[in-house]
Write a protein that holds these residues in place. Structure first.
Motif, PDB file in Angstrom:
ATOM      1  N   GLU A 273      37.301  48.025  43.637  1.00  0.00           N
ATOM      2  CA  GLU A 273      38.526  48.818  43.806  1.00  0.00           C
ATOM      3  C   GLU A 273      39.752  47.920  43.850  1.00  0.00           C
ATOM      4  O   GLU A 273      40.802  48.252  43.296  1.00  0.00           O
ATOM      5  CB  GLU A 273      38.429  49.656  45.086  1.00  0.00           C
ATOM      6  N   GLU A 274      39.636  46.761  44.490  1.00  0.00           N
ATOM      7  CA  GLU A 274      40.760  45.831  44.522  1.00  0.00           C
ATOM      8  C   GLU A 274      41.083  45.316  43.119  1.00  0.00           C
ATOM      9  O   GLU A 274      42.252  45.148  42.759  1.00  0.00           O
ATOM     10  CB  GLU A 274      40.451  44.659  45.455  1.00  0.00           C
ATOM     11  N   LEU A 275      40.054  45.073  42.319  1.00  0.00           N
ATOM     12  CA  LEU A 275      40.285  44.628  40.945  1.00  0.00           C
ATOM     13  C   LEU A 275      40.965  45.721  40.127  1.00  0.00           C
ATOM     14  O   LEU A 275      41.880  45.444  39.343  1.00  0.00           O
ATOM     15  CB  LEU A 275      38.963  44.214  40.298  1.00  0.00           C
ATOM     16  N   VAL A 276      40.544  46.954  40.308  1.00  0.00           N
ATOM     17  CA  VAL A 276      41.180  48.085  39.613  1.00  0.00           C
ATOM     18  C   VAL A 276      42.653  48.176  39.990  1.00  0.00           C
ATOM     19  O   VAL A 276      43.526  48.343  39.128  1.00  0.00           O
ATOM     20  CB  VAL A 276      40.451  49.409  39.946  1.00  0.00           C
ATOM     21  N   SER A 304      33.507  36.671  43.316  1.00  0.00           N
ATOM     22  CA  SER A 304      32.600  37.803  43.078  1.00  0.00           C
ATOM     23  C   SER A 304      32.946  38.502  41.767  1.00  0.00           C
ATOM     24  O   SER A 304      32.047  38.965  41.049  1.00  0.00           O
ATOM     25  CB  SER A 304      32.653  38.801  44.240  1.00  0.00           C
ATOM     26  N   TRP A 305      34.241  38.588  41.444  1.00  0.00           N
ATOM     27  CA  TRP A 305      34.644  39.156  40.155  1.00  0.00           C
ATOM     28  C   TRP A 305      34.116  38.301  39.012  1.00  0.00           C
ATOM     29  O   TRP A 305      33.593  38.817  38.023  1.00  0.00           O
ATOM     30  CB  TRP A 305      36.161  39.266  40.069  1.00  0.00           C
ATOM     31  N   SER A 318      33.518  49.251  32.780  1.00  0.00           N
ATOM     32  CA  SER A 318      33.573  50.127  33.947  1.00  0.00           C
ATOM     33  C   SER A 318      34.907  49.992  34.672  1.00  0.00           C
ATOM     34  O   SER A 318      35.531  50.985  35.047  1.00  0.00           O
ATOM     35  CB  SER A 318      32.417  49.795  34.893  1.00  0.00           C
ATOM     36  N   VAL A 319      35.345  48.743  34.878  1.00  0.00           N
ATOM     37  CA  VAL A 319      36.624  48.504  35.562  1.00  0.00           C
ATOM     38  C   VAL A 319      37.779  49.107  34.763  1.00  0.00           C
ATOM     39  O   VAL A 319      38.634  49.809  35.304  1.00  0.00           O
ATOM     40  CB  VAL A 319      36.848  46.997  35.770  1.00  0.00           C
ATOM     41  N   MET A 320      37.794  48.829  33.456  1.00  0.00           N
ATOM     42  CA  MET A 320      38.927  49.269  32.641  1.00  0.00           C
ATOM     43  C   MET A 320      38.957  50.785  32.458  1.00  0.00           C
ATOM     44  O   MET A 320      40.025  51.363  32.257  1.00  0.00           O
ATOM     45  CB  MET A 320      38.897  48.578  31.279  1.00  0.00           C
ATOM     46  N   ALA A 321      37.811  51.452  32.544  1.00  0.00           N
ATOM     47  CA  ALA A 321      37.819  52.912  32.498  1.00  0.00           C
ATOM     48  C   ALA A 321      38.658  53.466  33.638  1.00  0.00           C
ATOM     49  O   ALA A 321      39.426  54.417  33.468  1.00  0.00           O
ATOM     50  CB  ALA A 321      36.385  53.445  32.572  1.00  0.00           C
TER      51      ALA A 321
END
Length: 455
Positions: A273-276, A304-305, A318-321
């Motif tokens: 969520e933080e990356l999003v 971790s990313w 998944s992240v970019m969606a």
């Protein structure tokens, strides 16, 4: 949304995802090496989203990675063109130029009898007929080049200069010399975001509190920590970047985009969520002329990313969606406010396709662009045997020959032994589509009346 991996087109999309993953890993590694002082994207920001040479905005995933590509290579503007657009403009590529992939969703559709049908036929069906169809979305990819990879500046400087000027953001400062954004200021003052934003009281940190459905921001003055005019101006950008980050978090509630964000600092879901939120803030901010530095409290997630990206490249899909949905929601609201202020909207009316959550129901504009372009071009091809005994196919676009592509002996002999001209045309069309599809940016190749392929 999963995508299939059973054809050359999907293989090209897999390569695109690998490219995007590699770019993201490189950005994170560079951020670590620069003690987190450089932005996510690595540039100065532009006024607007990356565009196709025709003026259409690239959306979502494509937008973010074209921004990164522009920054990494120090291109003057995020404007890209296809192979055929380059041909139409009479331009040549500079030596060593590498294309960037652009992805879009397509559909494989079968009717109730298992027969493949087109998107257009599916659209014209009754609801009952559509409900009996099997619809499988999958990713396609084609390749584009930045205008700075061509000789446009030399052969058409007037057009080149106009394009560059279009992307230069105006310098807007408040009385303290900090960057100012009128649309977001209005959003705060009139409470026009999805939830309440507290922005007029001092706070030690910025955060979104789901239980109250409220964003808390420090005062803008608290971000003024620099000494030089240029750095003070950028302090203002950090204020708005922080706001965009928290706005991204606020879109994840069940009644909005319903992301499973996790509830404990440090766990995997919370980290994603933080990356999003980081990437959404970076992408939206970059369209307004500023980049976003990685927040100090997110440095702990970087390893971790990196691990997730290296272990599972499709993690970026998944992240970019989620990033696509978040950034589109924020940009739509900002556009409403910009229009109310008499300013030019960011998304405009020429956005390239829809956000990816809706692309499984209609053909993307990027596909339409390609069909419109290739309809004006003539592709010819022939199959022949080299002195070495190997078989190749060679195609040309509007008379310009492309590289030969090897084909296996069985395919070549099957083709050469055919007696039916229509079957030969169809097979040659299929071979050219398979061997040159990603190079020519062709989603399909039509049959023709001769050995040439009229597209």
């Amino acid at each position: 949304m999963a995508y299939q991996n059973n054809s050359t087109a999907q293989s090209a999309s897999d390569k695109a995802i690998e490219k995007f993953t590699e770019m993201m890993i490189n950005r994170l590694e560079e951020a670590k090496d620069n003690d987190w002082k450089r932005g996510w994207i690595g540039g100065q920001g532009f006024q607007g989203l990356p565009q196709n040479l025709n003026g259409r905005n690239y959306s979502g995933t494509n937008s973010l990675f074209l921004f990164i590509d522009t920054a990494v290579n120090k291109y003057a503007a995020p404007v890209y063109m296809t192979f055929l657009q380059k041909e139409k403009e009479g331009l040549r590529l500079k030596k060593g130029s590498q294309a960037m992939p652009v992805i879009y969703w397509d559909m494989s559709i079968k009717d109730a009898n298992g027969k493949k049908i087109t998107v257009g036929d599916h659209k014209n069906m009754t609801k009952r007929e559509r409900d009996q169809c099997e619809v499988r979305p999958f990713l396609r990819s084609f390749r584009v080049y930045n205008i700075d990879q061509t000789n446009m500046q030399e052969v058409n400087k007037e057009k080149y200069d106009k394009i560059i000027a279009r992307f230069q953001p105006p310098k807007l400062a408040d009385t303290e010399g900090m960057y100012r954004n009128a649309a977001i200021d209005r959003m705060f003052e009139r409470q026009e975001w999805l939830c309440r934003i507290q922005y007029d009281k001092a706070s030690e940190q910025a955060y979104f509190k789901p239980s109250l459905d409220m964003i808390v921001l420090p005062l803008k003055a608290q971000f003024k920590i620099s000494k030089t005019p240029d750095d003070i101006y950028k302090d203002g950008m950090e204020y708005y970047s922080t706001a965009l980050h928290e706005m991204a978090h606020s879109t994840g509630t069940p009644e909005r985009l319903d992301r499973n964000v996790g509830n404990r600092f440090g766990d995997a879901k919370y980290g994603k969520e933080e990356l999003v939120a980081e990437l959404s803030a970076a992408m939206v901010g970059n369209t307004m002329g500023f980049d976003r530095r990685i927040q100090n409290n997110n440095v702990a997630y970087v390893d971790s990313w990196l691990h997730a990206l290296r272990e599972e490249p499709k993690f970026i899909v998944s992240v970019m969606a989620d990033v696509n949905k978040v950034s589109n929601m924020i940009l739509q609201k900002i556009d409403e406010l910009k229009l109310a202020l008499g300013e030019t909207p960011i998304l405009g009316i020429q956005q390239e396709g829809k956000s990816e959550q809706t692309q499984n129901t209609k053909t993307s504009t990027s596909t339409q662009d390609q069909v419109e372009e290739v309809a004006k071009s003539t592709v010819k091809a022939s199959i022949f045997k080299l002195p070495t005994g190997a078989y190749v196919v060679q195609a040309s676009v509007n008379g310009q020959e492309l590289d030969q592509k090897p084909i296996d002996n069985k395919t070549a002999m099957t083709y050469l032994r055919m007696k039916d001209g229509t079957q030969m045309d169809q097979m040659l069309s299929d071979i050219v589509k398979e061997k040159y599809g990603s190079d020519l940016n062709l989603p399909r190749v039509n049959r023709n009346e001769s050995r040439g392929l009229k597209i």
